[in-house]
Design a protein around this motif. Sequence first.
Motif, PDB file in Angstrom:
ATOM      1  N   ARG A  72     -24.899 -60.906  39.969  1.00  0.00           N
ATOM      2  CA  ARG A  72     -24.996 -60.356  38.606  1.00  0.00           C
ATOM      3  C   ARG A  72     -25.943 -59.155  38.579  1.00  0.00           C
ATOM      4  O   ARG A  72     -25.663 -58.148  37.939  1.00  0.00           O
ATOM      5  CB  ARG A  72     -25.481 -61.438  37.635  1.00  0.00           C
ATOM      6  N   TYR A  74     -26.577 -57.162  40.978  1.00  0.00           N
ATOM      7  CA  TYR A  74     -25.849 -56.038  41.581  1.00  0.00           C
ATOM      8  C   TYR A  74     -24.910 -55.419  40.542  1.00  0.00           C
ATOM      9  O   TYR A  74     -24.794 -54.198  40.428  1.00  0.00           O
ATOM     10  CB  TYR A  74     -25.076 -56.514  42.819  1.00  0.00           C
ATOM     11  N   GLN A  78     -25.529 -51.758  39.635  1.00  0.00           N
ATOM     12  CA  GLN A  78     -24.649 -50.903  40.437  1.00  0.00           C
ATOM     13  C   GLN A  78     -23.222 -50.762  39.916  1.00  0.00           C
ATOM     14  O   GLN A  78     -22.604 -49.733  40.133  1.00  0.00           O
ATOM     15  CB  GLN A  78     -24.546 -51.457  41.878  1.00  0.00           C
ATOM     16  N   THR A  79     -22.671 -51.803  39.331  1.00  0.00           N
ATOM     17  CA  THR A  79     -21.214 -51.743  39.115  1.00  0.00           C
ATOM     18  C   THR A  79     -20.766 -51.738  37.659  1.00  0.00           C
ATOM     19  O   THR A  79     -19.699 -51.220  37.355  1.00  0.00           O
ATOM     20  CB  THR A  79     -20.463 -52.895  39.831  1.00  0.00           C
ATOM     21  N   ILE A  80     -21.503 -52.338  36.743  1.00  0.00           N
ATOM     22  CA  ILE A  80     -21.010 -52.384  35.356  1.00  0.00           C
ATOM     23  C   ILE A  80     -21.412 -51.098  34.664  1.00  0.00           C
ATOM     24  O   ILE A  80     -22.606 -50.848  34.477  1.00  0.00           O
ATOM     25  CB  ILE A  80     -21.574 -53.585  34.578  1.00  0.00           C
ATOM     26  N   TYR A  81     -20.432 -50.283  34.279  1.00  0.00           N
ATOM     27  CA  TYR A  81     -20.791 -49.069  33.558  1.00  0.00           C
ATOM     28  C   TYR A  81     -21.282 -49.451  32.156  1.00  0.00           C
ATOM     29  O   TYR A  81     -20.623 -50.184  31.440  1.00  0.00           O
ATOM     30  CB  TYR A  81     -19.608 -48.082  33.428  1.00  0.00           C
ATOM     31  N   HIS A  82     -22.420 -48.977  31.756  1.00  0.00           N
ATOM     32  CA  HIS A  82     -22.886 -49.216  30.389  1.00  0.00           C
ATOM     33  C   HIS A  82     -23.844 -48.109  29.982  1.00  0.00           C
ATOM     34  O   HIS A  82     -24.529 -47.521  30.818  1.00  0.00           O
ATOM     35  CB  HIS A  82     -23.570 -50.578  30.270  1.00  0.00           C
ATOM     36  N   ALA A  83     -23.867 -47.848  28.677  1.00  0.00           N
ATOM     37  CA  ALA A  83     -24.840 -46.902  28.153  1.00  0.00           C
ATOM     38  C   ALA A  83     -26.224 -47.539  28.318  1.00  0.00           C
ATOM     39  O   ALA A  83     -26.368 -48.747  28.197  1.00  0.00           O
ATOM     40  CB  ALA A  83     -24.535 -46.625  26.683  1.00  0.00           C
ATOM     41  N   SER A 157     -21.496 -55.081  24.004  1.00  0.00           N
ATOM     42  CA  SER A 157     -21.530 -55.717  25.320  1.00  0.00           C
ATOM     43  C   SER A 157     -22.899 -56.315  25.587  1.00  0.00           C
ATOM     44  O   SER A 157     -23.876 -55.964  24.922  1.00  0.00           O
ATOM     45  CB  SER A 157     -21.212 -54.682  26.396  1.00  0.00           C
ATOM     46  N   LEU A 158     -22.935 -57.218  26.536  1.00  0.00           N
ATOM     47  CA  LEU A 158     -24.212 -57.788  26.961  1.00  0.00           C
ATOM     48  C   LEU A 158     -24.257 -57.666  28.474  1.00  0.00           C
ATOM     49  O   LEU A 158     -23.452 -58.273  29.184  1.00  0.00           O
ATOM     50  CB  LEU A 158     -24.305 -59.241  26.496  1.00  0.00           C
ATOM     51  N   ILE A 159     -25.138 -56.809  28.952  1.00  0.00           N
ATOM     52  CA  ILE A 159     -25.160 -56.474  30.367  1.00  0.00           C
ATOM     53  C   ILE A 159     -26.291 -57.207  31.083  1.00  0.00           C
ATOM     54  O   ILE A 159     -26.067 -57.905  32.076  1.00  0.00           O
ATOM     55  CB  ILE A 159     -25.346 -54.951  30.567  1.00  0.00           C
TER      56      ILE A 159
ATOM     57  N   THR B 236     -15.515 -51.374  39.186  1.00  0.00           N
ATOM     58  CA  THR B 236     -15.807 -51.562  40.605  1.00  0.00           C
ATOM     59  C   THR B 236     -15.126 -52.803  41.180  1.00  0.00           C
ATOM     60  O   THR B 236     -14.553 -52.769  42.271  1.00  0.00           O
ATOM     61  CB  THR B 236     -17.334 -51.698  40.802  1.00  0.00           C
ATOM     62  N   PRO B 379     -17.345 -59.966  26.699  1.00  0.00           N
ATOM     63  CA  PRO B 379     -18.358 -58.963  26.356  1.00  0.00           C
ATOM     64  C   PRO B 379     -19.429 -58.765  27.428  1.00  0.00           C
ATOM     65  O   PRO B 379     -20.133 -57.760  27.420  1.00  0.00           O
ATOM     66  CB  PRO B 379     -19.004 -59.530  25.077  1.00  0.00           C
ATOM     67  N   PHE B 382     -18.093 -58.806  34.307  1.00  0.00           N
ATOM     68  CA  PHE B 382     -18.275 -57.842  35.384  1.00  0.00           C
ATOM     69  C   PHE B 382     -17.311 -56.672  35.224  1.00  0.00           C
ATOM     70  O   PHE B 382     -17.574 -55.567  35.661  1.00  0.00           O
ATOM     71  CB  PHE B 382     -18.013 -58.511  36.741  1.00  0.00           C
ATOM     72  N   ASP B 386     -17.451 -53.054  30.571  1.00  0.00           N
ATOM     73  CA  ASP B 386     -17.258 -51.603  30.670  1.00  0.00           C
ATOM     74  C   ASP B 386     -16.333 -51.076  29.578  1.00  0.00           C
ATOM     75  O   ASP B 386     -16.526 -49.975  29.076  1.00  0.00           O
ATOM     76  CB  ASP B 386     -16.539 -51.226  31.981  1.00  0.00           C
ATOM     77  N   GLU B 389     -17.817 -50.543  26.229  1.00  0.00           N
ATOM     78  CA  GLU B 389     -18.746 -49.411  26.294  1.00  0.00           C
ATOM     79  C   GLU B 389     -17.992 -48.083  26.208  1.00  0.00           C
ATOM     80  O   GLU B 389     -18.361 -47.205  25.436  1.00  0.00           O
ATOM     81  CB  GLU B 389     -19.557 -49.468  27.597  1.00  0.00           C
TER      82      GLU B 389
END
Lengths: 162, 441
Positions: A72, A74, A78-83, A157-159, B236, B379, B382, B386, B389
């Motif tokens: 998670r 990572y 690295q991988t989840i695009y988010h503002a 979203s929740l990152i 990804t 939401p 993985f 995106d 967003e």
Amino acid sequence: MSAQGVERLLLQLEIDQLNAAYAAALDEKRFDEWPGFFVEQGKYKVQARENFDRGLPLALMALESQAMMKDRVYGVTQTIYHAPYYTRHVVSPARVLAQEGDLVMAQAHYAVFRTRPGDSSEVYNVGRYIDEIVRDAAGLKFSSRLCVYDSEMVLNSLIYPI
Amino acid sequence: MNAPQTLSRWAGPGSSRVPFWAYTDAQLYQRELEKIFYGEHWSYVGLEIEIPNTGDYKLSWIGERQVIMVRDRVAPRDRGTDHGIRVVENRCAHRGVRFCQQPQGNARSFVCPYHQWTYKLNGDLAGLPFKDGVAATDADGAPCVNGGMPADFDLKQHGLTKLRVAVLHGLVFATFSDEVEPLADYLGADVMPWLARIFKDRQLTLLGYNRQRIPGNWKLMMENIKDPYHPGLLHTWFVTFGLWRADQKSRMVMDSHGRHAVMISRRNDGGQNAAVTQGVTSFKADMALGDTRLLDVVPEPWWAIDDPARPGSTITPTVTMITLFPSLIIQQQVNSLSTRHIVPRGEGEFDFVWTHFGFADDTPEMTQRRLRQANLFGPAGFVSADDGEVIELSQDGFRQWGEGGSTLCELGGTGTEATEHMVTETLIRSMYAYWRKVMAV
């Protein structure tokens, strides 16, 4: 105060310290440290209150080991695009609900605020931690942390972990 | 009403350049509600398994109208022909109160709290207080009746708004329209086999819900799942693990109107393939999961079906993403299954409700697997986090430019045909070709 009462109070303080350190790691984006708050086979779940209350098993995030938590992290880094955003956790004093041998059951309330660049802060996710905590050589660790959130809507979203 | 102004604004032929105002115009959005959500379309309301017992209900939405999906009593002689599911509007016929406030529950009848108007589960008005007035004594001491509804007041004329309901393989749809064709015709013969593949003759189990509020126009979510271009670039996990990327065998299917679609594909082993990974920054050649249970995919027998396009041969997709206009997405991505319901809230925002499900004959291990793979979606997923967003960022971009701008959807040309690959934006173009017709813009 009885010796037992003092011991109990110390335990609660110790859990509060754990929660404070946990919140600081997330708010300061030291995500690599986050899995270290759990034992190796520790479980971490973020679940909507409606699912929790109705006994429905789905969670927003459901991780079953430190390794999964690292996956998670990572994703987060690295991988989840988010503002970009940052969080501020405000955690209530813990309530120690039960102790069974080395296992402590505790709960605390939390509110997480989100702030995005150029924006005001907003209430992001509000709920409670339902924790199972064990002691190892390094101190207290979560064997399970379940975050049950009241917020009926995730704000897009929740990152980051809660 | 200045509709003619809007009418003149779509510049250029075709549907490959979508004007920004299609996402930002508040007046146009009100017309979308009327013509699309409350017009001649079927909208998803929920799953039959969410209301298993007589009297069970749940609140749902069609556009911005809240509706109640409820399981009515059905006489034994009607059980062969009546599924018993009713959908009524959550708005009292008396003073317009949205009377039902519990998101789900069980009821014998519905009672508006304001003046106790009481409705049967099917929406009929059962009764109301003081309908025949209140017995009293007048100034002369003679018995009289005070008030009451007019003598010609007819209970039958004052029920809740009852929607037409259709249940297909356990999926419940409803419409305010008396005109729209039967559901199976509405969905079309090209889409139906892909619904049957997942749902037909299967007992579902409800795993739970995720809900998110996305600050973007509702159509952006439909586009996102009609856009096979982005998953292998934005996500990804999809490109690295071969769950969805441009070198996979895939097919884009749509109904004859171009409004519904199915994106069908079969996963590959992922890894390097210069044609689809070179220069793709989201591709992570050395990425490996620390805990492989997150992607412990086990093929299921129902994945393989007779290929509707090639009678006599079999097709075995690992992923089908179905968009049913206007508001439902159905996801099968390996072992993860969900419906995703779009609930618009103004031109610049919608709620997105995920209902994850499995099948009654799943082993506990399969249930666990579906729940684990849910980490990819929703939401916080993985993959899917995106999407919310970039939808928000799209809406921001449209808003900042204002009049005159448009999106460009010309991957694979400007046509609206079905394809046997995913390097195309044809499904977006076909949806807007239909949308232009319905909206007369």
